[in-house]
Write a protein that holds these residues in place. Structure first.
Motif, PDB file in Angstrom:
ATOM      1  N   LEU A 128      57.807  37.871  25.945  1.00  0.00           N
ATOM      2  CA  LEU A 128      57.952  36.143  25.133  1.00  0.00           C
ATOM      3  C   LEU A 128      57.117  37.152  23.671  1.00  0.00           C
ATOM      4  CD1 LEU A 128      54.644  34.861  27.380  1.00  0.00           C
ATOM      5  CD2 LEU A 128      57.525  34.135  27.001  1.00  0.00           C
ATOM      6  N   GLN A 129      58.403  36.465  22.782  1.00  0.00           N
ATOM      7  CA  GLN A 129      57.947  36.462  21.593  1.00  0.00           C
ATOM      8  C   GLN A 129      56.918  35.710  20.911  1.00  0.00           C
ATOM      9  OE1 GLN A 129      59.881  38.804  19.938  1.00  0.00           O
ATOM     10  NE2 GLN A 129      60.467  39.679  22.346  1.00  0.00           N
ATOM     11  N   ARG A 130      56.477  35.939  19.408  1.00  0.00           N
ATOM     12  CA  ARG A 130      54.875  35.253  19.140  1.00  0.00           C
ATOM     13  C   ARG A 130      55.881  34.195  19.096  1.00  0.00           C
ATOM     14  NH1 ARG A 130      53.156  31.767  17.733  1.00  0.00           N
ATOM     15  NH2 ARG A 130      52.210  30.866  15.227  1.00  0.00           N
ATOM     16  N   GLY A 131      56.975  33.804  18.161  1.00  0.00           N
ATOM     17  CA  GLY A 131      57.257  32.341  18.251  1.00  0.00           C
ATOM     18  C   GLY A 131      57.662  31.215  20.317  1.00  0.00           C
ATOM     19  N   ASP A 132      58.343  31.721  20.241  1.00  0.00           N
ATOM     20  CA  ASP A 132      57.988  31.278  22.442  1.00  0.00           C
ATOM     21  C   ASP A 132      56.386  31.165  23.078  1.00  0.00           C
ATOM     22  OD1 ASP A 132      60.626  31.939  22.219  1.00  0.00           O
ATOM     23  OD2 ASP A 132      60.104  34.051  23.631  1.00  0.00           O
ATOM     24  N   ILE A 133      55.357  30.929  22.037  1.00  0.00           N
ATOM     25  CA  ILE A 133      54.287  31.236  22.484  1.00  0.00           C
ATOM     26  C   ILE A 133      53.149  30.060  21.832  1.00  0.00           C
ATOM     27  CG2 ILE A 133      51.850  31.945  22.898  1.00  0.00           C
ATOM     28  CD1 ILE A 133      53.234  34.517  23.088  1.00  0.00           C
ATOM     29  N   SER A 134      53.387  29.159  22.303  1.00  0.00           N
ATOM     30  CA  SER A 134      52.691  27.836  22.077  1.00  0.00           C
ATOM     31  C   SER A 134      50.577  27.817  21.642  1.00  0.00           C
ATOM     32  CB  SER A 134      52.622  26.183  23.175  1.00  0.00           C
ATOM     33  OG  SER A 134      52.195  25.071  22.426  1.00  0.00           O
ATOM     34  N   HIS A 135      50.212  28.258  23.318  1.00  0.00           N
ATOM     35  CA  HIS A 135      48.645  28.631  23.021  1.00  0.00           C
ATOM     36  C   HIS A 135      48.351  29.252  24.027  1.00  0.00           C
ATOM     37  CE1 HIS A 135      48.958  25.013  25.178  1.00  0.00           C
ATOM     38  NE2 HIS A 135      48.430  25.443  25.850  1.00  0.00           N
ATOM     39  N   LEU A 136      47.044  29.489  23.794  1.00  0.00           N
ATOM     40  CA  LEU A 136      46.507  30.328  24.751  1.00  0.00           C
ATOM     41  C   LEU A 136      45.373  29.194  25.626  1.00  0.00           C
ATOM     42  CD1 LEU A 136      45.917  34.252  23.424  1.00  0.00           C
ATOM     43  CD2 LEU A 136      47.422  32.746  24.810  1.00  0.00           C
ATOM     44  N   SER A 137      45.080  29.118  26.972  1.00  0.00           N
ATOM     45  CA  SER A 137      44.178  28.340  27.600  1.00  0.00           C
ATOM     46  C   SER A 137      43.412  28.838  28.355  1.00  0.00           C
ATOM     47  CB  SER A 137      45.153  27.556  28.134  1.00  0.00           C
ATOM     48  OG  SER A 137      45.940  27.835  29.115  1.00  0.00           O
ATOM     49  N   ILE A 138      42.319  28.273  29.148  1.00  0.00           N
ATOM     50  CA  ILE A 138      41.857  29.815  30.241  1.00  0.00           C
ATOM     51  C   ILE A 138      41.648  28.442  31.079  1.00  0.00           C
ATOM     52  CG2 ILE A 138      40.333  30.800  29.067  1.00  0.00           C
ATOM     53  CD1 ILE A 138      37.915  29.264  29.389  1.00  0.00           C
ATOM     54  N   LYS A 139      41.317  28.607  32.280  1.00  0.00           N
ATOM     55  CA  LYS A 139      41.460  28.912  33.836  1.00  0.00           C
ATOM     56  C   LYS A 139      40.574  28.890  34.564  1.00  0.00           C
ATOM     57  CE  LYS A 139      44.601  26.522  37.604  1.00  0.00           C
ATOM     58  NZ  LYS A 139      45.371  26.709  38.547  1.00  0.00           N
ATOM     59  N   ARG A 140      40.281  28.251  35.063  1.00  0.00           N
ATOM     60  CA  ARG A 140      38.384  28.902  35.840  1.00  0.00           C
ATOM     61  C   ARG A 140      39.338  28.897  37.344  1.00  0.00           C
ATOM     62  NH1 ARG A 140      36.069  26.657  40.827  1.00  0.00           N
ATOM     63  NH2 ARG A 140      34.090  27.889  41.365  1.00  0.00           N
ATOM     64  N   SER A 141      39.477  29.991  37.839  1.00  0.00           N
ATOM     65  CA  SER A 141      40.238  30.673  38.577  1.00  0.00           C
ATOM     66  C   SER A 141      39.335  30.774  40.525  1.00  0.00           C
ATOM     67  CB  SER A 141      40.941  31.938  38.763  1.00  0.00           C
ATOM     68  OG  SER A 141      39.871  32.732  38.731  1.00  0.00           O
ATOM     69  N   GLY A 142      37.726  30.274  39.938  1.00  0.00           N
ATOM     70  CA  GLY A 142      36.956  30.717  41.596  1.00  0.00           C
ATOM     71  C   GLY A 142      35.536  31.158  41.044  1.00  0.00           C
ATOM     72  N   SER A 143      34.671  31.345  42.286  1.00  0.00           N
ATOM     73  CA  SER A 143      33.685  31.632  41.728  1.00  0.00           C
ATOM     74  C   SER A 143      33.205  32.333  43.085  1.00  0.00           C
ATOM     75  CB  SER A 143      32.631  30.426  41.598  1.00  0.00           C
ATOM     76  OG  SER A 143      32.630  29.256  42.626  1.00  0.00           O
ATOM     77  N   THR A 144      32.231  32.978  42.592  1.00  0.00           N
ATOM     78  CA  THR A 144      32.031  34.380  44.185  1.00  0.00           C
ATOM     79  C   THR A 144      29.972  33.674  43.904  1.00  0.00           C
ATOM     80  OG1 THR A 144      31.190  35.850  42.596  1.00  0.00           O
ATOM     81  CG2 THR A 144      33.543  35.416  44.080  1.00  0.00           C
ATOM     82  N   GLY A 145      29.978  34.244  44.935  1.00  0.00           N
ATOM     83  CA  GLY A 145      28.303  33.901  44.418  1.00  0.00           C
ATOM     84  C   GLY A 145      27.425  31.917  45.536  1.00  0.00           C
ATOM     85  N   GLN A 146      26.055  31.693  44.879  1.00  0.00           N
ATOM     86  CA  GLN A 146      26.308  30.322  45.317  1.00  0.00           C
ATOM     87  C   GLN A 146      24.990  31.130  44.202  1.00  0.00           C
ATOM     88  OE1 GLN A 146      25.011  29.039  49.132  1.00  0.00           O
ATOM     89  NE2 GLN A 146      26.114  30.316  49.511  1.00  0.00           N
TER      90      GLN A 146
END
Length: 165
Positions: free
Chosen positions: A99-117
């Motif tokens: 990806l070139q810098r101009g192709d990237i709109s933004h950065l985001s985070i997403k929860r992908s799971g969890s371990t433990g309780q």
């Protein structure tokens, strides 16, 4: 390294999840094998064969997940104006994106799971680069904790020169 950031997410990093998937695959595979080993040539044998198909499919998917979790690795290179991503299964490239810098709109985070309780629960996050077309490319994964993921996302966004969401 100077203006370059290299992120490596090696094989064998998903140990607990891999063991869980392997146990799941083995259990369903054994159940399918047990059913098919008692099969006879009459109507009951046909019923057992049909009944074992879902067990086989679950075992197959869990086996594929086990292999993927064990051997997938991600390599990300961030240079001024450019981001390169390479995902491999062992040494075989399965996904490559530049990806070139101009192709990237933004950065985001997403929860992908969890371990433990309870108090021992650890949530895992991914950082995605979202291009101008809306498709996502994973830049980092298996980040423990939302605060760490947000700070790392902000750091990468500043280095790349894009917004965050």
């Amino acid at each position: 390294e100077g203006n370059h950031i290299h992120l490596k997410f090696p094989m064998f990093r998903n140990g607990v999840l891999t063991v869980f998937a392997a146990i799941f695959a083995g259990g369903f595979g054994f159940a399918c094998y047990s059913m098919l080993s008692t099969m006879s040539g009459d109507l009951f044998g046909i019923f057992i064969t049909i009944f074992s198909i879902p067990f086989f499919l679950v075992a197959l998917v869990a086996t594929i997940a086990t292999v993927y979790l064990l051997f997938n690795n991600l390599s990300v290179s961030i240079q001024p104006g450019e981001v390169s991503v390479l995902r491999r299964l062992a040494v075989i490239p399965v996904y490559r994106r530049q990806l070139q810098r101009g192709d990237i709109s933004h950065l985001s985070i997403k929860r992908s799971g969890s371990t433990g309780q309870g108090i021992d629960k650890i949530e895992h996050y991914k950082i995605h680069a979202v291009d101008t077309g809306g498709s996502k490319v994973t830049l980092a994964e298996d980040i423990d904790g939302e605060d760490v993921a947000m700070h790392f996302r902000d750091f990468l966004a500043q280095r790349i020169g894009v917004a965050v969401k």
